[in-house]
Design a protein around this motif. Structure first.
Motif, PDB file in Angstrom:
ATOM      1  N   LYS A 298      20.844   7.929   5.545  1.00 33.54           N
ATOM      2  CA  LYS A 298      21.420   6.707   6.247  1.00 33.54           C
ATOM      3  C   LYS A 298      20.361   6.483   7.266  1.00 33.54           C
ATOM      4  N   THR A 299      19.387   7.343   7.689  1.00 33.72           N
ATOM      5  CA  THR A 299      18.234   7.084   8.708  1.00 33.72           C
ATOM      6  C   THR A 299      16.829   7.395   8.221  1.00 33.72           C
ATOM      7  N   ALA A 300      16.877   7.964   7.064  1.00 32.32           N
ATOM      8  CA  ALA A 300      15.560   8.290   6.567  1.00 32.32           C
ATOM      9  C   ALA A 300      14.927   7.294   5.378  1.00 32.32           C
ATOM     10  N   SER A 301      13.561   7.579   5.368  1.00 33.11           N
ATOM     11  CA  SER A 301      12.839   7.063   3.983  1.00 33.11           C
ATOM     12  C   SER A 301      11.788   8.171   3.464  1.00 33.11           C
ATOM     13  N   VAL A 302      11.671   8.072   2.093  1.00 35.59           N
ATOM     14  CA  VAL A 302      10.650   9.003   1.229  1.00 35.59           C
ATOM     15  C   VAL A 302       9.558   7.869   1.362  1.00 35.59           C
ATOM     16  N   VAL A 303       8.444   8.403   1.936  1.00 36.08           N
ATOM     17  CA  VAL A 303       6.983   7.633   1.956  1.00 36.08           C
ATOM     18  C   VAL A 303       5.875   8.453   1.195  1.00 36.08           C
ATOM     19  N   ASP A 304       5.411   7.504   0.254  1.00 34.45           N
ATOM     20  CA  ASP A 304       4.183   7.828  -0.610  1.00 34.45           C
ATOM     21  C   ASP A 304       3.032   7.268  -0.010  1.00 34.45           C
ATOM     22  N   MET A 305       2.010   7.781   0.413  1.00 30.72           N
ATOM     23  CA  MET A 305       1.098   7.298   1.028  1.00 30.72           C
ATOM     24  C   MET A 305      -0.455   7.911   0.588  1.00 30.72           C
ATOM     25  N   PRO A 306      -1.664   7.088   1.183  1.00 29.63           N
ATOM     26  CA  PRO A 306      -2.775   7.513   0.403  1.00 29.63           C
ATOM     27  C   PRO A 306      -3.136   8.882   1.092  1.00 29.63           C
ATOM     28  N   ALA A 307      -4.190   9.716   0.616  1.00 27.41           N
ATOM     29  CA  ALA A 307      -4.481  10.913   1.185  1.00 27.41           C
ATOM     30  C   ALA A 307      -5.123  10.820   2.436  1.00 27.41           C
ATOM     31  N   ASP A 308      -6.093   9.780   2.640  1.00 29.42           N
ATOM     32  CA  ASP A 308      -6.567   9.753   4.016  1.00 29.42           C
ATOM     33  C   ASP A 308      -5.684   9.356   5.346  1.00 29.42           C
ATOM     34  N   LEU A 309      -4.503   8.819   4.620  1.00 27.36           N
ATOM     35  CA  LEU A 309      -3.407   8.240   5.896  1.00 27.36           C
ATOM     36  C   LEU A 309      -2.671   9.377   6.075  1.00 27.36           C
ATOM     37  N   ALA A 310      -2.453  10.455   4.964  1.00 26.66           N
ATOM     38  CA  ALA A 310      -1.697  11.848   5.239  1.00 26.66           C
ATOM     39  C   ALA A 310      -2.499  12.696   6.087  1.00 26.66           C
ATOM     40  N   ALA A 311      -3.938  12.432   5.939  1.00 28.25           N
ATOM     41  CA  ALA A 311      -4.762  13.437   6.708  1.00 28.25           C
ATOM     42  C   ALA A 311      -4.803  12.875   8.384  1.00 28.25           C
ATOM     43  N   LEU A 312      -4.542  11.636   8.752  1.00 24.60           N
ATOM     44  CA  LEU A 312      -4.614  11.040   9.870  1.00 24.60           C
ATOM     45  C   LEU A 312      -3.246  11.554  10.407  1.00 24.60           C
ATOM     46  N   LEU A 313      -2.029  11.569   9.763  1.00 24.21           N
ATOM     47  CA  LEU A 313      -0.978  12.198  10.389  1.00 24.21           C
ATOM     48  C   LEU A 313      -1.129  13.588  11.098  1.00 24.21           C
ATOM     49  N   ILE A 314      -1.814  14.533  10.193  1.00 21.65           N
ATOM     50  CA  ILE A 314      -2.059  15.716  10.644  1.00 21.65           C
ATOM     51  C   ILE A 314      -2.798  15.762  11.788  1.00 21.65           C
ATOM     52  N   ASP A 315      -4.092  14.985  11.845  1.00 22.80           N
ATOM     53  CA  ASP A 315      -4.934  14.882  12.978  1.00 22.80           C
ATOM     54  C   ASP A 315      -4.313  14.385  14.069  1.00 22.80           C
ATOM     55  N   LEU A 316      -3.431  13.528  14.046  1.00 19.83           N
ATOM     56  CA  LEU A 316      -2.596  12.974  15.124  1.00 19.83           C
ATOM     57  C   LEU A 316      -1.446  13.929  15.609  1.00 19.83           C
ATOM     58  N   ASP A 317      -1.099  15.056  14.854  1.00 25.75           N
ATOM     59  CA  ASP A 317      -0.337  16.036  15.218  1.00 25.75           C
ATOM     60  C   ASP A 317       1.092  15.342  15.117  1.00 25.75           C
TER      61      ASP A 317
ATOM     62  N   GLU B  48       0.829  -1.215   0.108  1.00 30.59           N
ATOM     63  CA  GLU B  48      -0.213  -0.131  -0.095  1.00 30.59           C
ATOM     64  C   GLU B  48       0.964   1.211   0.009  1.00 30.59           C
ATOM     65  N   LEU B  49       2.104   1.162   0.578  1.00 30.21           N
ATOM     66  CA  LEU B  49       3.066   2.730   0.544  1.00 30.21           C
ATOM     67  C   LEU B  49       4.078   2.214  -0.179  1.00 30.21           C
ATOM     68  N   ARG B  50       4.726   3.038  -0.916  1.00 32.95           N
ATOM     69  CA  ARG B  50       5.764   3.073  -1.543  1.00 32.95           C
ATOM     70  C   ARG B  50       6.863   3.722  -0.772  1.00 32.95           C
ATOM     71  N   VAL B  51       7.979   3.278  -0.680  1.00 36.49           N
ATOM     72  CA  VAL B  51       9.112   3.643   0.441  1.00 36.49           C
ATOM     73  C   VAL B  51      10.468   3.403  -0.404  1.00 36.49           C
ATOM     74  N   GLU B  52      11.042   4.754  -0.275  1.00 34.75           N
ATOM     75  CA  GLU B  52      12.476   4.934  -0.978  1.00 34.75           C
ATOM     76  C   GLU B  52      13.398   5.184   0.109  1.00 34.75           C
ATOM     77  N   PRO B  53      14.584   4.847   0.310  1.00 35.33           N
ATOM     78  CA  PRO B  53      15.644   5.147   1.174  1.00 35.33           C
ATOM     79  C   PRO B  53      15.962   6.816   0.803  1.00 35.33           C
ATOM     80  N   HIS B  54      16.459   7.256   2.091  1.00 37.49           N
ATOM     81  CA  HIS B  54      16.614   8.806   1.915  1.00 37.49           C
ATOM     82  C   HIS B  54      17.880   8.944   2.894  1.00 37.49           C
TER      83      HIS B  54
END
Length: 641
Positions: A556-575, A548-554
């Motif tokens: 040494k310690t990070a990843s770029v994550v492509d996610m659905p819009a409703d999940l992105a909205a959840l991140l904002i809702d959870l602050d 469901e997610l597309r993940v790319e290394p970024h």
């Protein structure tokens, strides 16, 4: 020859300063009659020390008086020390003190031990009177206020001693040179004594439920300065309600100034004031902005109004705590809510609902302690009326009686509640399935209390994993009594058995009906990816095929994550992203596991030592959580690629 007096402190932790003994020594040695005729020494050792070695060292001192501090966590050890010293040194005198033994002399002293007395209150005045009798020509302990002892087969209890009203009568053990320099790394500081509350489960208010007495401002400032200049790494402010007095704000500023000047202390712990959310938020913010490691405790204990009334805590408003937690979250300051299970009046249903409600309010961390039946508390006095059932922790060190049933919960329901908390701790506190749980709650698919119940039931069914076995042993063997138990869970699920726990989560999720929901699967994948590292370590991608997610290394310690819009909205809702509420949610973000102030796993140290570190980090969530940022912001930072 002078009378040799040895104070014996068997502490729960290593290298913690023995403040109670320091007070009594400072008070006695400044007395013109007792001071010149006594030689004082403080012996301290952790309860983890070798018992035979401790006893041998104390015997070698051949002291005339041994004063032993007794608490629930060391009383088994203290009993063994007393028995050995009493047998080998029959001419010595012994005085026991502390909340475990006061007013319970008949449980800890045998009738034939007429040279053993028990202090039934504060130690300073009683100890001084006691020593005056010891050094006298014809000692008469019935002239000492506030003690119990056996005489000719009869237990004698003298009139209660008055509390120390003017705390300035007690010289500072810090600045008067009582403590051996370089021996301790954690300081205990008291700026006042007393507690105006009388919570039924707590000895503190039961013992001192009257006016709070304070040390003078300059005395406290001098003690803080001394602690800082003597390189104490951490400090525990032992007031019952730090932040209750307006002066506590300025004293906190002084503590930060000392830390900035001397480099110490670096960590601060406290027992926070009740009903003072604004002041506590200000104090915690001062500490955090000053660079000290700290987290704000919020001692809620229960969300049930009936329970709070039954334990004499109804005058402390739950709304006060939730408001404080909200304020701290907005300021990006770690906090943790403390609860106790099972208190009188609490049912399994109300307990689960209360925890779920706190999760909905986005509490950082929830710590649930087992209820301990403590001597000299109102619950202890009413234990039969309340239907309190206890089991003794299997230990020769402690005498912890864990409550396993009341009139409101059976033994089986108590266990269900403890299993429930292990699910909450591993999935919510440690972010095992944090996003998934919130996604299901917000979509109306599964309530939080039901989700955690499902997980607890599943964990209990798995007898083939180390993590679930640790949960089971903790429930059945009362290991959750140990404060470090929850740190051990963090060590297991975030470090040593991380891959096993990933597999446990996968198996649980795939067996649930909501697994058919693509949004739930995306939230689950986000949890696997975002689960924090509690030690300093390079993150490793989970052994799971993302769908469901597309993940790319970024870097040494990070990843770029492509996610659905409703999940992105959840991140904002959870602050959790730090983005302003109301902004268009970004579906492409960078998840980073920064170094922060984490330490690496220390294989040369004991597992208990590492668990202790993990427990401290659990209380400081924002020190080890990963961060979310828009890709454009991260790409602009130097050294990221």
């Amino acid at each position: 020859m002078n009378t040799k007096v040895t104070f014996v402190e068997l502490s729960a932790f290593e290298a913690i300063l023995p403040l109670a003994s320091g007070y009594m020594q400072a008070y006695a040695q400044h007395d013109p009659e007792v001071g010149p005729r006594c030689d004082f020494e403080i012996f301290s050792a952790p309860v983890s020390a070798d018992r035979k070695e401790v006893i041998a060292e104390l015997l070698e001192k051949r002291s005339d008086v041994y004063a032993i501090s007794c608490y629930i966590w060391n009383i088994g050890f203290a009993r063994a020390v007393l028995a050995a010293l009493h047998e080998r040194l029959p001419a010595a005198q012994f005085i026991l003190g502390g909340p475990q033994v006061m007013l319970h002399a008949e449980e800890y002293v045998a009738p034939e031990q007429e040279n053993v007395v028990v202090c039934n209150g504060e130690g300073e005045k009683t100890m001084l009177q006691y020593l005056r009798q010891v050094i006298g020509d014809d000692p008469d302990f019935s002239a000492v206020d506030g003690i119990s002892f056996w005489r000719s087969g009869e237990l004698v209890t003298t009139e209660a001693a008055e509390r120390v009203r003017d705390l300035m009568e007690v010289p500072s053990p810090f600045t008067s040179g009582v403590f051996e320099e370089g021996r301790y790394t954690t300081a205990i500081l008291e700026t006042n004594r007393g507690c105006p509350f009388s919570c039924g489960f707590c000895f503190w208010g039961a013992a001192t439920n009257d006016k709070v007495h304070k040390f003078e401002d300059q005395r406290v400032r001098d003690d803080i300065t001394w602690i800082s200049k003597h390189d104490f790494v951490s400090i525990f402010i032992a007031d019952a309600n730090w932040g209750m007095a307006p002066r506590d704000v300025e004293l906190t500023r002084h503590l930060v100034e000392c830390s900035e000047e001397n480099g110490y202390p670096v960590m601060v712990s406290m027992a926070a004031a009740k009903n003072k959310p604004d002041r506590m938020a200000e104090i915690t913010e001062i500490l955090v902005r000053g660079g000290l490691l700290t987290s704000q405790p919020i001692s809620l204990q229960s969300m049930s109004s009936r329970t709070l009334e039954l334990v004499d805590r109804s005058n402390i408003k739950p709304a006060t705590y939730t408001e404080l937690q909200r304020t701290l979250r907005e300021k990006r300051i770690s906090s943790y809510i403390e609860l106790i299970w099972p208190l009188p009046g609490e049912t399994l249903e109300s307990y689960k609902e209360g925890i779920a409600e706190l999760c909905r309010l986005r509490a950082d961390t929830l710590i649930v302690y087992p209820q301990l039946l403590l001597h000299n508390t109102s619950i202890y006095a009413k234990r039969e009326l309340l239907g309190v059932q206890v089991e003794r922790v299997p230990s020769d060190v402690t005498e912890a009686d864990v409550v396993v049933g009341t009139n409101w919960v059976s033994r089986a329901e108590c266990e269900r509640g403890t299993w429930f908390y292990y699910a909450v701790h591993s999935l919510y506190n440690l972010r095992g399935l944090y996003y998934l749980a919130n996604y299901l709650e917000r979509s109306g698919t599964r309530r939080l209390e039901d989700f955690f119940t499902d997980a607890a039931t599943y964990f209990e069914s798995r007898t083939d994993t180390e993590v679930a076995s640790f949960f089971r042993d903790s429930v059945q063997k009362l290991w959750n009594y140990d404060f470090h138990n929850f740190g051990m869970v963090a060590h297991l699920v975030l470090h040593s058995h991380r891959e096993e726990f990933d597999g446990l989560l996968v198996d649980f999720a795939r067996g649930q009906s909501w697994w058919r929901d693509a949004g739930a699967r995306a939230a689950f994948e986000l949890d696997l990816l975002a689960r924090p590292y509690i030690y300093l370590a390079r993150p490793k991608p989970p052994g799971y095929d993302f769908t469901e997610l597309r993940v790319e290394p970024h870097g040494k310690t990070a990843s770029v994550v492509d996610m659905p819009a409703d999940l992105a909205a959840l991140l904002i809702d959870l602050d959790v992203t730090g983005l302003e509420a109301g902004r268009e949610p970004l579906t492409r973000l960078v998840l980073d596991h920064p170094r922060g102030r984490k330490l690496p796993f220390m294989p040369e140290r004991s597992l208990e030592h590492n668990a202790s570190y993990c427990q401290g980090m659990v209380l400081r969530l924002r020190e080890y959580l990963p961060t979310w940022r828009p890709e454009s912001e991260v790409a602009a930072l130097p050294g990221r690629r």
